[in-house]
Design a protein around this motif. Structure first.
Motif, PDB file in Angstrom:
ATOM      1  N   PHE A  97     -46.914  35.870-129.854  1.00  0.00           N
ATOM      2  CA  PHE A  97     -47.546  36.311-131.095  1.00  0.00           C
ATOM      3  C   PHE A  97     -46.920  37.618-131.575  1.00  0.00           C
ATOM      4  O   PHE A  97     -46.378  38.393-130.781  1.00  0.00           O
ATOM      5  CB  PHE A  97     -49.048  36.510-130.888  1.00  0.00           C
ATOM      6  CG  PHE A  97     -49.807  35.230-130.747  1.00  0.00           C
ATOM      7  CD1 PHE A  97     -50.342  34.603-131.851  1.00  0.00           C
ATOM      8  CD2 PHE A  97     -49.971  34.634-129.501  1.00  0.00           C
ATOM      9  CE1 PHE A  97     -51.048  33.415-131.735  1.00  0.00           C
ATOM     10  CE2 PHE A  97     -50.664  33.447-129.364  1.00  0.00           C
ATOM     11  CZ  PHE A  97     -51.201  32.826-130.481  1.00  0.00           C
ATOM     12  N   GLU A  98     -47.018  37.853-132.895  1.00  0.00           N
ATOM     13  CA  GLU A  98     -46.592  39.132-133.434  1.00  0.00           C
ATOM     14  C   GLU A  98     -47.438  40.241-132.811  1.00  0.00           C
ATOM     15  O   GLU A  98     -48.626  40.063-132.530  1.00  0.00           O
ATOM     16  CB  GLU A  98     -46.751  39.153-134.955  1.00  0.00           C
ATOM     17  CG  GLU A  98     -45.888  38.158-135.680  1.00  0.00           C
ATOM     18  CD  GLU A  98     -46.174  38.124-137.175  1.00  0.00           C
ATOM     19  OE1 GLU A  98     -46.810  39.077-137.676  1.00  0.00           O
ATOM     20  OE2 GLU A  98     -45.780  37.150-137.839  1.00  0.00           O
ATOM     21  N   GLU A 141     -54.515  33.089-138.054  1.00  0.00           N
ATOM     22  CA  GLU A 141     -53.768  34.015-138.907  1.00  0.00           C
ATOM     23  C   GLU A 141     -52.264  33.846-138.748  1.00  0.00           C
ATOM     24  O   GLU A 141     -51.503  33.929-139.730  1.00  0.00           O
ATOM     25  CB  GLU A 141     -54.152  35.451-138.575  1.00  0.00           C
ATOM     26  CG  GLU A 141     -55.550  35.837-139.013  1.00  0.00           C
ATOM     27  CD  GLU A 141     -55.974  37.177-138.461  1.00  0.00           C
ATOM     28  OE1 GLU A 141     -55.124  37.875-137.851  1.00  0.00           O
ATOM     29  OE2 GLU A 141     -57.140  37.544-138.624  1.00  0.00           O
ATOM     30  N   GLN A 142     -51.813  33.630-137.521  1.00  0.00           N
ATOM     31  CA  GLN A 142     -50.374  33.596-137.266  1.00  0.00           C
ATOM     32  C   GLN A 142     -49.800  32.181-137.199  1.00  0.00           C
ATOM     33  O   GLN A 142     -48.596  31.998-137.019  1.00  0.00           O
ATOM     34  CB  GLN A 142     -50.054  34.363-135.979  1.00  0.00           C
ATOM     35  CG  GLN A 142     -50.410  35.846-136.078  1.00  0.00           C
ATOM     36  CD  GLN A 142     -49.738  36.688-135.018  1.00  0.00           C
ATOM     37  OE1 GLN A 142     -48.768  36.278-134.369  1.00  0.00           O
ATOM     38  NE2 GLN A 142     -50.235  37.900-134.833  1.00  0.00           N
TER      39      GLN A 142
END
Length: 230
Positions: free
Chosen positions: A34-35, A61-62
């Protein structure tokens, strides 16, 4: 109604664990691809929320799924740090002794897993104090801010919701207590709230906390006064 039971959130209230946990969530998310989500962002958005809910929100969200073993990866990382870093909050043992002395029942209602709850209590030396009285979001349909968990705790310790006081460091937890018809007291003494205690106190009051304190000694005095009220 004069209160007769105190239901504690565990992490960030009785043990100073939230800084460790938030760091481990951030690291496990990054490891899973994930970011980067920094600890302050996780704290502001998800304090008091279950790991399952955090994963679901960030995954949405990602645009990618959390690994099926995300919780196991997180807990392995967390427990490794517990061994050297986990400490009870200053005044925790004195608070619990005082509550027993003045006649309160006590319980735990944590958004963490059963496994995490048991390990936290064991390492912190609090397992005996809450034997048979520690409850996890794993045991209910909806975690905080839903009222399910604190209502489950109250039922298990045979105390009417109106006679319960919930001690929380999270607005989510305070909202759950209020929705359950319980009184809520906010706590801002954890190291994870360093530099933002006044703002967090405002958030806790806005969520419905009747009072907010920075030390467990102050909470002990407040609860003692509530118990003695006519």
């Amino acid at each position: 109604m004069i209160p007769s039971a105190v239901i504690f959130d565990l992490d960030g209230c009785l043990v100073d664990s939230e800084t460790i946990a938030l760091s481990c969530i951030s690291g496990t998310l990054e490891e899973a691809g994930f970011e980067e989500i920094r600890v302050p962002t996780l704290r502001n958005r998800f304090l008091g929320v279950s790991l399952e809910r955090i994963c679901a929100d960030i995954a949405a969200e990602q645009g990618r799924d959390c690994p099926e073993d995300f919780a196991a990866r997180f807990e392995s990382r967390l427990f490794a740090r517990y061994a050297t870093e986990l400490r009870p909050m200053d005044g925790a043992e004195a608070l619990l002794a005082h509550l027993r002395e003045v006649g309160f029942a006590i319980a735990i209602a944590t958004g963490g897993s059963l496994r995490r709850m048991d390990e936290t209590l064991r390492v912190a030396g609090l397992a005996q104090a809450f034997a048979g009285r520690a409850f996890s979001a794993d045991e209910v349909a909806e975690g905080k801010p839903a009222p399910d968990l604190v209502l489950h705790a109250a039922e298990r310790i045979a105390t009417p919701p109106a006679a319960c006081v919930v001690v929380e460091d999270s607005p989510h937890g305070v909202r759950g207590a209020v929705a359950a018809g319980m009184r809520a007291v906010g706590f801002t003494g954890g190291s994870h709230l360093e530099g933002m205690r006044p703002d967090q106190a405002d958030r806790l009051r806005d969520a419905g906390a009747e009072a907010v304190f920075e030390t467990l000694a102050e909470i002990s005095a407040h609860l003692g006064r509530a118990r003695a009220a006519p």
